[in-house]
Scaffold this active site. Structure first.
Site, PDB file in Angstrom:
ATOM      1  N   HIS A  68      35.619  59.565  25.364  1.00  0.00           N
ATOM      2  CA  HIS A  68      35.404  61.002  25.320  1.00  0.00           C
ATOM      3  C   HIS A  68      34.496  61.439  26.462  1.00  0.00           C
ATOM      4  CE1 HIS A  68      36.577  61.594  20.810  1.00  0.00           C
ATOM      5  NE2 HIS A  68      37.522  61.029  21.535  1.00  0.00           N
ATOM      6  N   GLU A  70      31.839  63.234  26.465  1.00  0.00           N
ATOM      7  CA  GLU A  70      30.421  63.070  26.146  1.00  0.00           C
ATOM      8  C   GLU A  70      29.984  61.622  26.360  1.00  0.00           C
ATOM      9  OE1 GLU A  70      32.275  65.882  22.993  1.00  0.00           O
ATOM     10  OE2 GLU A  70      32.878  64.157  24.197  1.00  0.00           O
ATOM     11  N   CYS A  96      33.052  65.098  18.692  1.00  0.00           N
ATOM     12  CA  CYS A  96      33.502  64.436  17.468  1.00  0.00           C
ATOM     13  C   CYS A  96      32.300  63.787  16.795  1.00  0.00           C
ATOM     14  CB  CYS A  96      34.572  63.390  17.802  1.00  0.00           C
ATOM     15  SG  CYS A  96      33.926  61.904  18.595  1.00  0.00           S
ATOM     16  N   CYS A  99      30.791  60.798  18.906  1.00  0.00           N
ATOM     17  CA  CYS A  99      29.963  61.296  20.014  1.00  0.00           C
ATOM     18  C   CYS A  99      28.694  61.948  19.482  1.00  0.00           C
ATOM     19  CB  CYS A  99      30.751  62.286  20.863  1.00  0.00           C
ATOM     20  SG  CYS A  99      32.058  61.499  21.836  1.00  0.00           S
TER      21      CYS A  99
END
Length: 137
Positions: A68, A70, A96, A99
């Site tokens: 992801h 992040e 999410c 993260c």
């Protein structure tokens, strides 16, 4: 947020382009976008595992070739020796829950995001950790 959206254009994900920026003291510390790890074929080349398996957005995060945005921002900061403690995250999407747990542990101050993400655990975790989630329109 405009810079975050520009970073998202580098994404190699076939489902969603996400960009993330970690900022501290009004300076960009690191950027990240979603895509496969270095030296691993991108979904643009081999197709989307999540699409092939019919996995809905927001579920089974581990079944994906990519990281992801992040996560990539945190990794970039670490690779270049920048502390992210006390930073603010700007992201095209709400993080999410995976993260979010990472962001809590880096002592993130707050999150600004543009679009939502279907992971209900995110808001619960962030609220419990005292990290504000601020949606920008």
């Amino acid at each position: 947020m405009a810079i975050t959206q520009m970073v998202a254009q580098r994404s190699t994900c076939l489902r969603r382009r996400v960009g993330a920026i970690l900022v501290r003291d009004k300076r960009i510390i690191a950027t990240g976008y979603n895509g496969a790890p270095s030296n691993v074929k991108h979904c643009l080349e081999v197709g989307c595992l999540r699409e092939q398996k019919g996995i809905p957005s927001g579920e089974r995060h581990e079944l994906c070739r990519g990281l992801h945005a992040e996560q990539n921002a945190i990794i970039q900061a670490a690779l270049h020796g920048f502390s992210v403690a006390g930073a603010t995250l700007y992201c095209t999407n709400l993080p999410c829950s995976i993260c979010s747990k990472m962001l809590i542990n880096i002592q993130l101050e707050k999150v600004y995001y543009k679009e939502g993400y279907p992971d209900e655990l995110t808001s619960l975790l962030m609220a419990e950790a005292g990290i504000p989630l601020l949606q920008m329109t």
